[in-house]
Design an enzyme around this catalytic site. Sequence first.
Site, PDB file in Angstrom:
ATOM      1  N   ASP A 187      35.663  39.784  47.763  1.00 40.90           N
ATOM      2  CA  ASP A 187      35.747  38.534  47.010  1.00 40.90           C
ATOM      3  C   ASP A 187      35.561  37.355  47.980  1.00 40.90           C
ATOM      4  O   ASP A 187      34.771  36.440  47.748  1.00 40.90           O
ATOM      5  CB  ASP A 187      37.120  38.479  46.326  1.00 40.90           C
ATOM      6  CG  ASP A 187      37.332  37.222  45.513  1.00 40.90           C
ATOM      7  OD1 ASP A 187      36.350  36.689  44.973  1.00 40.90           O
ATOM      8  OD2 ASP A 187      38.496  36.762  45.428  1.00 40.90           O
ATOM      9  N   GLU A 242      43.388  36.056  35.762  1.00 42.43           N
ATOM     10  CA  GLU A 242      43.768  34.730  36.228  1.00 42.43           C
ATOM     11  C   GLU A 242      43.101  33.628  35.414  1.00 42.43           C
ATOM     12  O   GLU A 242      43.706  32.601  35.150  1.00 42.43           O
ATOM     13  CB  GLU A 242      43.420  34.581  37.713  1.00 42.43           C
ATOM     14  CG  GLU A 242      44.289  33.526  38.359  1.00 42.43           C
ATOM     15  CD  GLU A 242      43.836  33.165  39.743  1.00 42.43           C
ATOM     16  OE1 GLU A 242      42.912  33.817  40.267  1.00 42.43           O
ATOM     17  OE2 GLU A 242      44.399  32.207  40.299  1.00 42.43           O
ATOM     18  N   ASP A 243      41.843  33.836  35.051  1.00 42.36           N
ATOM     19  CA  ASP A 243      41.077  32.739  34.461  1.00 42.36           C
ATOM     20  C   ASP A 243      40.837  32.819  32.960  1.00 42.36           C
ATOM     21  O   ASP A 243      40.322  31.874  32.379  1.00 42.36           O
ATOM     22  CB  ASP A 243      39.698  32.646  35.145  1.00 42.36           C
ATOM     23  CG  ASP A 243      39.815  32.384  36.625  1.00 42.36           C
ATOM     24  OD1 ASP A 243      40.889  31.924  37.037  1.00 42.36           O
ATOM     25  OD2 ASP A 243      38.839  32.638  37.353  1.00 42.36           O
ATOM     26  N   HIS A 303      38.132  41.289  38.511  1.00 48.59           N
ATOM     27  CA  HIS A 303      39.177  40.745  39.377  1.00 48.59           C
ATOM     28  C   HIS A 303      39.638  39.336  39.008  1.00 48.59           C
ATOM     29  O   HIS A 303      40.763  38.960  39.309  1.00 48.59           O
ATOM     30  CB  HIS A 303      38.772  40.823  40.855  1.00 48.59           C
ATOM     31  CG  HIS A 303      37.851  39.743  41.309  1.00 48.59           C
ATOM     32  ND1 HIS A 303      36.485  39.857  41.231  1.00 48.59           N
ATOM     33  CD2 HIS A 303      38.101  38.537  41.856  1.00 48.59           C
ATOM     34  CE1 HIS A 303      35.937  38.749  41.709  1.00 48.59           C
ATOM     35  NE2 HIS A 303      36.885  37.929  42.092  1.00 48.59           N
TER      36      HIS A 303
HETATM   37 MN    MN Z   1      36.903  35.843  42.867  1.00 47.40          MN
END
Ligand code: MN
Length: 734
Positions: free
Chosen positions: A152, A89-90, A85
Site C-alpha cells: 500500500d 475505512e472509506d 484494504h
Molecule cells: Mn491504501
Amino acid sequence: MIVGAEIENKEIAKQYKELLQISYQTLTEKDKKLIRSAFNTAVHAHRNQRRKSGEPYIYHPISVAKIVAQEIGLDATSIAAALLHDVVEDTEYDFVDLEKLFGKDVSRIVEGLTKISKLSKESNVSLQAENFKKLLLTLNDDIRVIIIKIADRLHNMQTLEFMPEDKQLKIASETLYIYAPLSHRIGLYNIKTELEDLSFKYTHFERYDFIKNKIEDSFEAQEQYIKSFSDIVKFTLAEEGLDYQIKGRSKSIFSINRKMNVQNIPFENVFDKFAIRIIYDATEKNEKFLAWKIYSIVTDHFTPNPTRLRDWITASKSNGYEALHITVMGPKNKWVEVQIRSQRMHEIAEKGYAAHHKYKNGNQKDIGIESWLDKLQEVLENNTGDAVDFVENFKLNLYAKEIFVFTPTGEIKSLPKGATALDFAFSIHTEIGMKTRGARVNGKLVPLSRALKSGEHVEVITSENIKPTANWLDFVKTSRAKAKIKSSLNEAKKRIAEDGRETLRRKLKQLKITLNDKTTTHMLRYFSLDTSQDLFYRVGLGTINNKQLKKFSSDFNSTFLNFFKKRIRKQNPVFTNSNKDKITQRFDTLVFGKENQQLKHTMSPCCNAIPGDPVFGFVSVKEGIKIHTNDCPNALSLQSNYSYRIIKAKWVDSSSDEFTATIKLSGIDNMGIVREVTQSISNIMNVNINKLSFDSEDGVFTGLISVSVKNKTILNKLVDNLLKVKGVDKVQRE
Ligand code: MN
C-alpha cells in the site's frame, strides 16, 4: 462524460485481467473466484470515489493487489485483502460484511490494515515511533498484514506527485524511517530499494536528479563491462554444462548518495556502483556444489579479493538471504562484485517471505525470518520503555551487518556487527545473560565490552552472584539484551525505592512530618522529580540526604511559604529554581570516554549544547575539551579532519549512572597504608575500585585510584574518609 466512464471501465477490466495473469503463485479456480468477488465488492464500494490524481479510486487497490500478487508473490487471500484494504475505512462496508462475504482470514487482515491506518497521523517523531511500535505489534497477528501495508505504501509513494508538498515530505520521511527498514528486514530488497529511492526523490529532489542522470549516462559503459566479463567466463561455464544468466545490478540512487556522503567522494569514485549477478539452475541437491563450482570458474579467470568473500549459503543471513558474494579484479583491472545465486535463492532475494513459503517443504532448516519474528515478539513483550528509544534500537538491529560466531559446542550464532560477548550470552538464554561474569573468546579472557568478530569461538563464564549494572547498557548492541538489562535494572530500582520509602517515612517522622500523598507531592515539586518512585529511590540510594530533608522540612513548615503556596502551584519554577540543591535534571552530568570519566570541559559557543543533547568532546589546543552537539554545523568537518581529537561524551543522570573518577592522594608512607586506604574505600557502599597504583619514594607515597561511583555525594564521602586515614596528607580529584 459517458465516453470517459467507458474508457475507465475498460481500463479497470484490463487491470483486473493482468492481476490474475501476473500472480507469482499458481491460482486455483477457487482462488480466482475469491479474487473476482473481492474485486467486484471493491469496485462497488469505491464507485463514487476518486484519488487526488483524478483517477477512479479503485485503481489504487488494484495496483496494491498487483504488487502483492507479483512483486511480493503472496496468496489469493492476501490478494483479496489487498483489493479490499480501504473498503472498511472509506466506505459503508464493515467487518461483519467482509467476514460473511470472504471468510475470517480476509476480514481479519483487512481489520489489521484498517487499524494501522487509523494510528494517529502525526509528523511528531515520538508519535511516529509510537505508531511504529504498534505496527510491529500487528506482526504477531499475521505477517501478511504488514506486507500488504508495505505494498500500500509503495503504491502511495509511486503516486506521491499528486499530493501537496508538505504531505509529500511527511510521507516520504515516514517511509524512510519505518517502511524501508521493515521491507529490508522481511527480505523485500527490491521494494526497500524503490521505497528509499522514491523517498529520496521527494526529500532531496535536486540531488536525486543529479545522481539519476549520472547513472543513466554510465549505463552503456556498464552494459559493455558486463558483456566483457561474460565473454571471458562463458566458455568455461558452458563446458561445465551450467544453465545460467549473467545480469548487472545497479546500486540504488539512495545508496550511491549515502556512499558519496559517508566517504566524501564524487560520483565517479564510488567503486561498486553495480554488481554482476550469475543466476544458475540447480536442484536441491547440487545447489551448493554448483555455487562453488561457479566460484572456482570465476576465480580461475579473475583474481579474487580474499577479504571480501561472503558465504551466505552455508549460513544464511537472518532475514533469509542466501548467496555467495565475491569481489574480483575484473576486466580493465577494476574491482567488481560477483553475486552467485541459484534461481531459488534469487527468488528468495526478490520476494522474501513468499518465496520462502514456496520452497519450504518438510525438513528444511529454519528460515531466518521466523526466528526473527520470535525474537521480535520477545523484545516487544519486554519493552515498556520510551518508544523513540525502542525504534532507534530496533532500527539498529534492522540494518546491522551480521557476524557469525560459534558456541562451545560448535553451533553457529548470528549477531549484529558490533555485538559483544554479553549480547551473545543473552542470545543464548536470558538466565545466562543475567549472570555473565566474563567471556572467553578463542580461549582467552576478554573484556565484556569488546566487539566479537566472525568466526570466533565464544564461551560465557557465569556466576550466581552477578547482577546486571547500568554500565552493561553500553556493552550491548542487540535490543533483546538491552530490554532484558533494563527490566532487571528497573526491578533493582523498585527494590531500592521500597526500602527508600520506609527510610523516608522514618526520617520525616523525626522531623515531625507525616509521609502521605500531600507531602509526597510537595517533595516531588521541591526536588523536581516526576514520580514518587524517583523520590523513594533517591532516598534509598542516599542522593537525597538528611541535610536536604531538613532543609525541605524547614521550608515546608514555614508559614511564609504556606502563604505563597497557592500562587506557587501555578508557577512552580519559582519553587524549584530557587532550590540550589536541585539534584535532578534528568541529565545533569557529562561523562567522557569508554570509562565514563568526568573531565573538565567548556561548551562551545557555536552550538551551545544543553543537557540531554547528543554531543561529543573536541580536544582543543588552548582551551581543553570543548563540547559540540552532534548536529553542530562544525561537527562534520571536526570529525572528519581531526578524528584523533574527538572524545566520546554523553549526558548521564548522576543519580543512576555510574561514573569513573580518579583520585590522587599523597602522604607519609607507612606500613599497611595501602590496606588502610582500600579498606576505607570498601567501607562505603556502591563504590568499585577499577585501578589502584601506589608509588613510594623516600618515605613519601603517591597513589592513584580510579573508582566507579553512582554520584557526587558518594564521591565526596569517599574523599572525606580517605582524609581520615592516618598518614594521608592530601586527597585530590583529578
Ligand atoms: Mn491504501
